[in-house]
Design an enzyme around this catalytic site. Structure first.
Site, PDB file in Angstrom:
ATOM      1  N   GLU B  29       0.842  -1.193   0.000  1.00 39.12           N
ATOM      2  CA  GLU B  29       0.000   0.000   0.000  1.00 39.12           C
ATOM      3  C   GLU B  29       0.877   1.242   0.000  1.00 39.12           C
ATOM      4  O   GLU B  29       1.751   1.372   0.859  1.00 39.12           O
ATOM      5  CB  GLU B  29      -0.904  -0.010   1.244  1.00 39.12           C
ATOM      6  CG  GLU B  29      -1.904  -1.160   1.233  1.00 39.12           C
ATOM      7  CD  GLU B  29      -2.415  -1.529   2.632  1.00 39.12           C
ATOM      8  OE1 GLU B  29      -2.128  -0.800   3.593  1.00 39.12           O
ATOM      9  OE2 GLU B  29      -3.098  -2.566   2.740  1.00 39.12           O
ATOM     10  N   GLU B  60      -4.663  -6.332   2.800  1.00 35.65           N
ATOM     11  CA  GLU B  60      -3.461  -6.999   3.307  1.00 35.65           C
ATOM     12  C   GLU B  60      -3.389  -8.472   2.902  1.00 35.65           C
ATOM     13  O   GLU B  60      -2.323  -8.975   2.562  1.00 35.65           O
ATOM     14  CB  GLU B  60      -3.369  -6.864   4.834  1.00 35.65           C
ATOM     15  CG  GLU B  60      -2.890  -5.488   5.297  1.00 35.65           C
ATOM     16  CD  GLU B  60      -3.986  -4.442   5.337  1.00 35.65           C
ATOM     17  OE1 GLU B  60      -5.177  -4.810   5.208  1.00 35.65           O
ATOM     18  OE2 GLU B  60      -3.666  -3.258   5.511  1.00 35.65           O
ATOM     19  N   PHE B  83       2.023  -1.330   8.465  1.00 37.51           N
ATOM     20  CA  PHE B  83       2.422  -1.436   9.871  1.00 37.51           C
ATOM     21  C   PHE B  83       2.194  -2.881  10.305  1.00 37.51           C
ATOM     22  O   PHE B  83       1.260  -3.536   9.823  1.00 37.51           O
ATOM     23  CB  PHE B  83       1.591  -0.513  10.769  1.00 37.51           C
ATOM     24  CG  PHE B  83       1.993   0.931  10.682  1.00 37.51           C
ATOM     25  CD1 PHE B  83       2.942   1.462  11.547  1.00 37.51           C
ATOM     26  CD2 PHE B  83       1.432   1.755   9.726  1.00 37.51           C
ATOM     27  CE1 PHE B  83       3.315   2.797  11.461  1.00 37.51           C
ATOM     28  CE2 PHE B  83       1.805   3.094   9.631  1.00 37.51           C
ATOM     29  CZ  PHE B  83       2.750   3.617  10.497  1.00 37.51           C
ATOM     30  N   HIS B 129      -0.270   0.702  15.617  1.00 30.74           N
ATOM     31  CA  HIS B 129       0.928   1.114  14.887  1.00 30.74           C
ATOM     32  C   HIS B 129       2.203   0.881  15.699  1.00 30.74           C
ATOM     33  O   HIS B 129       3.258   1.382  15.335  1.00 30.74           O
ATOM     34  CB  HIS B 129       0.837   2.602  14.513  1.00 30.74           C
ATOM     35  CG  HIS B 129      -0.216   2.906  13.485  1.00 30.74           C
ATOM     36  ND1 HIS B 129      -1.550   2.693  13.715  1.00 30.74           N
ATOM     37  CD2 HIS B 129      -0.128   3.407  12.239  1.00 30.74           C
ATOM     38  CE1 HIS B 129      -2.242   3.068  12.640  1.00 30.74           C
ATOM     39  NE2 HIS B 129      -1.403   3.490  11.729  1.00 30.74           N
TER      40      HIS B 129
END
Lengths: 356, 326
Positions: B29, B60, B83, B129
């Protein structure tokens, strides 16, 4: 108000359930003799399926997923693909694998609980059976991307069930396939049941084919019990993919005539009348009726074929049963290209335990 | 040789790999036009084109799954999870497919792919994150888990991961992305996988760490040195498979060991190392092994981050406890 998008889903059928032509056949089927090889494959699939179930019931292989009812879809895909194309499939696609050169013995080895069954001799680039539902849709996207990046004229063919179209991996995969216009053919073998959940409870979508429309490419429906209709659709989709015009999703409508697997008992959730009705759509009987009516098939040929298929699966089953069990080293030797030092001690332990 | 940051070293290694091997592709991404949210892929799109530096849809499972398909079809994909917290959605693909492809086909097919993931706390980021998932991945058979702690090691280990014939989860400590610079030569030299790196030699105690906690561990070693204590500092680097022999050899010399990680304690890599020391190094130990870890809690939002992460003080406290024993 303005209409900003419109779509339609076409359904095609050449042979009706009685085996009568309902429209002029496509080129490959003009001479009914050309359909005999497809019929032979379908008969072999059925003999294989029966043998596998018998082996499971007698404890000689493990859980088996029958392909009963899927023969036309599988014969069509298997005969339409080029050797150099890549197949990505579920556990119910053994018939396609057979046509592509995986041996009966290798299939029994797989269901017999031995990884060597996926190290098959024929289509070396085909993916192994994908058990987790729809994960292979994303693999197909990657494989097709690689083919296109190298400028190859190959196509990835991804076969999945109706249940798989409920999964995120399916939506993520077809979405990307549309974005990149990849050389991909998706065949949804819609057999109406995701184990015990019927098609009506899986999706409110009118057709599964139209899910492709949301991903920006063509979706169509065919009678999955009509080998001519499936083969015609797959031929067209493969040619389109090879020409660079992008993916197609074919929803092939059939019925799971078997339990989900040998570990399942479909009578717990299915009306026997529904199954009885579905047998009237049997793809094997349908093609046989057509070939018989065309005068290219008869009882003598049928009996000879069934005898040959029976002998072939029996010999393969025996070859599987005669195969020595794998050694414990099989658990370790292909985990990595080179066994890491940390695993070497565990391998030695496993071999020592086995000898005790 | 240029002085560069860790994130620049990642970028340099990716560019080198794309340059040297036309089967290498980068996907994820925002990795193309945007150059990645941390700029790890900056400039790659312009140099290598959109066919090889691929902006994917926001999906994902697709990213990891298509990397598997590419790898089986003989590309060398380097996929990015934006992340590590978003990578959990793809564990199905890593565990059920990437780690099994070679074994499942008994060597007929393989899955040489790298899944890069920025990870770790300490950058005041939003929820999800700041994860430290190395132990989760280390539990998966058939893959490698690599976690660099400096620009030079990031460059060498990432090249090694890309060239490795098996799948690698490559964790990148975001806190170190721009913390310090190091001289990195763009010589295309891979650093060895599956081995620990001894960052500092010492005879009194072994401090073992990896990834983002290595600078804190080195700082603790400096503080100990001021008190006349010589700490050996080991960077595990490849947390799976673990180079337990190197740790055992070090502890055989020092007799004392503290293991430092910012991941939660239960079933952590620190636990695995402690178990290895208990099984095979017990008679060399002069004191109990101590683990300095994060707590078994959710990574807090930034206001409590510093209470969550172990730092120099907690490492020193554990080291002194171990040194005072017996």
């Amino acid at each position: 108000m303005t209409i900003v998008a419109k779509f339609e889903i076409r359904y095609s059928q050449y042979l009706d359930p009685e085996g009568k032509l309902v429209q002029s056949p496509p080129g490959f089927a003009r001479d009914p003799k050309e359909l005999i090889p497809l019929y032979r494959w379908m008969a072999l699939m059925r003999a294989y399926d029966a043998k596998a179930i018998a082996l499971q019931r007698t404890g000689q292989i493990n859980t088996f997923a029958s392909l009963l009812g899927h023969e036309a879809i599988q014969a069509a895909i298997g005969t339409a693909m080029d050797a150099d194309d890549v197949l990505l499939m579920t556990y119910r696609e053994n018939g396609i694998q057979l046509i592509r050169g995986v041996t009966l013995k290798e299939l029994f080895v797989y269901w017999g609980g031995d990884e060597r069954g996926s190290n098959f001799s024929g289509p070396r680039k085909d993916f192994p059976i994908c058990v987790t539902i729809a994960a292979h849709v994303t693999h197909a996207v990657g494989a097709a991307y690689a083919m296109r990046l190298r400028g190859e004229k190959r196509v990835a063919v991804c076969v999945l069930g109706d249940g798989a179209t409920s999964k995120g991996d399916f939506y993520e995969g077809i979405n990307a396939a549309g974005v990149w216009k990849l050389p991909l053919v998706f065949v949804v073998a819609n057999n109406q049941w995701a184990i015990s959940v019927p098609r009506s409870a899986q999706s409110a979508s009118e057709t599964l084919a139209q899910k492709a429309v949301a991903a920006g490419f063509e979706g169509l429906q065919v009678d999955g019990n009509d080998v001519i209709a499936v083969r015609d659709a797959v031929d067209r989709a493969l040619a389109k993919a090879r020409s660079g015009a992008g993916p197609t999703l074919i929803e092939a409508i059939t019925y799971r005539l078997s339990d989900h697997t040998t570990a399942d008992d479909a009578s717990r959730y299915r009306d026997p009348e529904e199954v009885k009705a579905a047998w009237k759509l049997d793809p094997v009987a349908r093609l046989r009726a057509y070939l018989g009516a065309c005068g290219v098939w008869d009882k003598a040929r049928e009996e000879k074929l069934l005898r040959e298929c029976g002998e072939e699966v029996q010999a393969a089953a025996q070859a599987f049963l005669d195969m020595p069990a794998p050694g414990a080293e099989q658990m370790f030797d292909h985990m990595y290209a080179t066994l890491p030092a940390a695993l070497a001690a565990q391998r030695a332990q496993a071999l020592a335990d086995r000898e005790e | 040789m240029a002085q560069i940051t860790l994130v620049e070293a990642v970028n340099l290694a990716l560019a080198r790999a794309l340059q040297d091997d036309e089967s290498v592709v980068v996907l994820g991404e925002d990795v193309g036009t945007d150059g990645g949210v941390f700029r790890a892929t900056q400039g790659l799109l312009g140099r290598f084109g959109p066919e090889r530096v691929i902006d994917t849809p926001l999906a994902e499972a697709l990213i990891t799954g298509m990397a598997i398909g590419m790898a089986v079809e003989k590309l060398r994909p380097v996929a990015e999870m934006q992340f590590a917290g978003f990578g959990y959605a793809t564990i199905d693909q890593i565990l059920n497919h990437a780690g099994r492809m070679r074994h499942r086909t008994q060597g007929r097919l393989s899955c040489p792919m790298v899944l890069r993931m920025p990870c770790g706390a300490g950058i005041h980021a939003p929820e999800h994150h700041s994860e430290s998932p190395e132990a989760i991945y280390a539990h998966i058979p058939g893959i490698r888990v690599v976690y660099p702690s400096s620009p030079r090691r990031a460059y060498g280990l990432l090249l090694a991961a890309i060239r490795d014939p098996d799948p690698v989860v490559f964790l990148e400590p975001t806190r170190l992305y721009r913390l310090f610079k190091e001289e990195v030569s763009d010589d295309g030299q891979a650093a060895p996988l599956d081995v620990c790196y001894t960052l500092r030699e010492g005879t009194d105690i072994t401090l073992v760490s990896w990834g983002g906690m290595v600078p804190e561990t080195l700082a603790a070693a400096d503080a100990l040195a001021e008190e006349g204590i010589a700490a050996e500092v080991m960077d595990v680097a490849t947390v799976k498979p673990l180079d337990m022999d190197a740790i055992l050899a070090s502890v055989a010399r020092t007799g004392r060991c503290v293991i430092v990680t910012e991941a939660p304690r239960t079933c952590s890599i620190a636990s695995e190392i402690a178990a290895g020391l208990a099984e095979d190094g017990l008679l060399t130990l002069l004191a109990p092994v101590r683990r300095v870890t994060a707590y078994d809690v959710v990574v807090p939002l930034p206001r409590l981050e510093q209470h969550y992460m172990p730092g120099k003080a907690r490492i020193l406290e554990a080291a002194k406890n171990v040194l005072a024993f017996g």
